[in-house]
Enzyme design. Structure first.
Site, short mmCIF file in Angstrom:
data_model
loop_
_atom_site.label_atom_id
_atom_site.label_comp_id
_atom_site.label_asym_id
_atom_site.label_seq_id
_atom_site.Cartn_x
_atom_site.Cartn_y
_atom_site.Cartn_z
N SER A 107 49.65 70.12 16.46
CA SER A 107 49.98 68.56 16.46
C SER A 107 51.05 68.36 17.53
O SER A 107 51.96 69.08 17.78
CB SER A 107 50.38 68.29 14.80
OG SER A 107 50.85 66.99 14.85
N TYR A 110 55.24 69.17 7.43
CA TYR A 110 54.34 69.14 8.11
C TYR A 110 54.51 69.74 9.58
O TYR A 110 54.07 70.55 10.10
CB TYR A 110 53.57 67.92 8.19
CG TYR A 110 52.07 67.87 8.98
CD1 TYR A 110 50.83 68.42 8.63
CD2 TYR A 110 52.26 67.10 10.48
CE1 TYR A 110 49.93 68.49 9.44
CE2 TYR A 110 51.26 67.08 11.14
CZ TYR A 110 49.96 67.77 10.76
OH TYR A 110 48.67 67.69 11.37
#
Length: 254
Positions: free
Chosen positions: A144, A158
């Site tokens: 990401s 995350y």
């Protein structure tokens, strides 16, 4: 082996979001698909749709909870036995639960840490066991853009897991370079692509729809890069800035 020769593609977390979208894109290219996820009813529906739309596409589905590490190895092996070879593994399964640390949500933060990093490690191990045996293969990890810096609130754990996954991927590549292995490794870093993991997130800049995002993800994967931001505009220049700006400025980019 060139990307066009990678016929059989295994995707985890394939029942929804980016996994489902990538499966559709690869099916359109005539690839054979090994799809796994926890929600088998959705996988079954996807299999039927793809085989109806692309009759030449062989689709195999299996139930897999990536946090059951023994099952990861067993399912990957079963797919390999079924297809003969697995040419590419996309480590995609993940989750986005979480909250600021110290606010009573350790149970959610630790689930995200286990799913996005420890379970990803299990998938990489299982994939590389197959690839080393074949002396060929392409490992793809879906990281990401948030991996580039520490992130606040629900993104804290995350982003940390994705940073860990990016480092793990680079370490695997370093290991393979050292042994002159033909196995390819790619770390893909999506920007904001609308999917189930972020469907409730509002007012996010540069968000693109799932179909467009998955088309661009597959296009990037097919080039077998070391690392790719998807879409490259605006995330390549934003990524350059994110790594260098003071943290309080980086927070304004998100």
């Amino acid at each position: 082996m060139t990307h066009s020769e990678r016929k059989t593609i295994l995707i985890t977390g394939a029942s929804s979001g980016l996994g489902e979208g990538m499966a559709r894109e690869f099916a359109a290219k005539g690839r054979q698909l090994a799809l796994c996820a926890r929600r088998t009813e959705r996988l079954e529906q996807l299999k039927q749709e793809l085989e109806r739309e692309y009759p030449q596409c062989q689709v195999s589905i299996k139930a897999l909870d990536v946090n059951d590490h023994d099952q990861v190895f067993a399912v990957f092996k079963a797919f390999k036995d079924e297809f003969g070879t697995i040419d590419r593994v996309v480590v995609n399964a993940g989750m986005g639960k979480g909250a600021s640390l110290g606010t009573g949500y350790f149970y959610a933060n630790v689930q995200t840490a286990q799913t996005n990093f420890v379970a990803a490690l299990a998938q990489c191990e299982a994939a590389l066991e197959m690839f080393r045996e074949q002396n060929a293969g392409h490992l793809v990890t879906i990281s990401s853009i948030s991996a580039l810096r520490g992130m606040p609130r629900a993104m804290t754990v995350y982003a940390a897991t994705k940073a860990g996954l990016s480092a793990l991927t680079e370490g695997i590549r370093a290991d393979l370079i050292k042994s002159n292995s033909p196995i390819k490794v790619s770390c893909i870093m999506p920007g904001y692509i609308r999917s189930e993991i972020n469907e409730k997130v509002k007012n996010t800049p540069f968000m693109i729809d799932n179909k467009t995002g998955c088309r661009l993800l597959v296009k990037a994967i097919e080039k077998e890069p070391v690392k790719a931001y998807v879409p490259s505009w605006p995330w390549a220049p934003i990524g350059f800035l994110m790594k260098r700006l003071p943290l309080k400025w980086v927070m304004k980019l998100g």
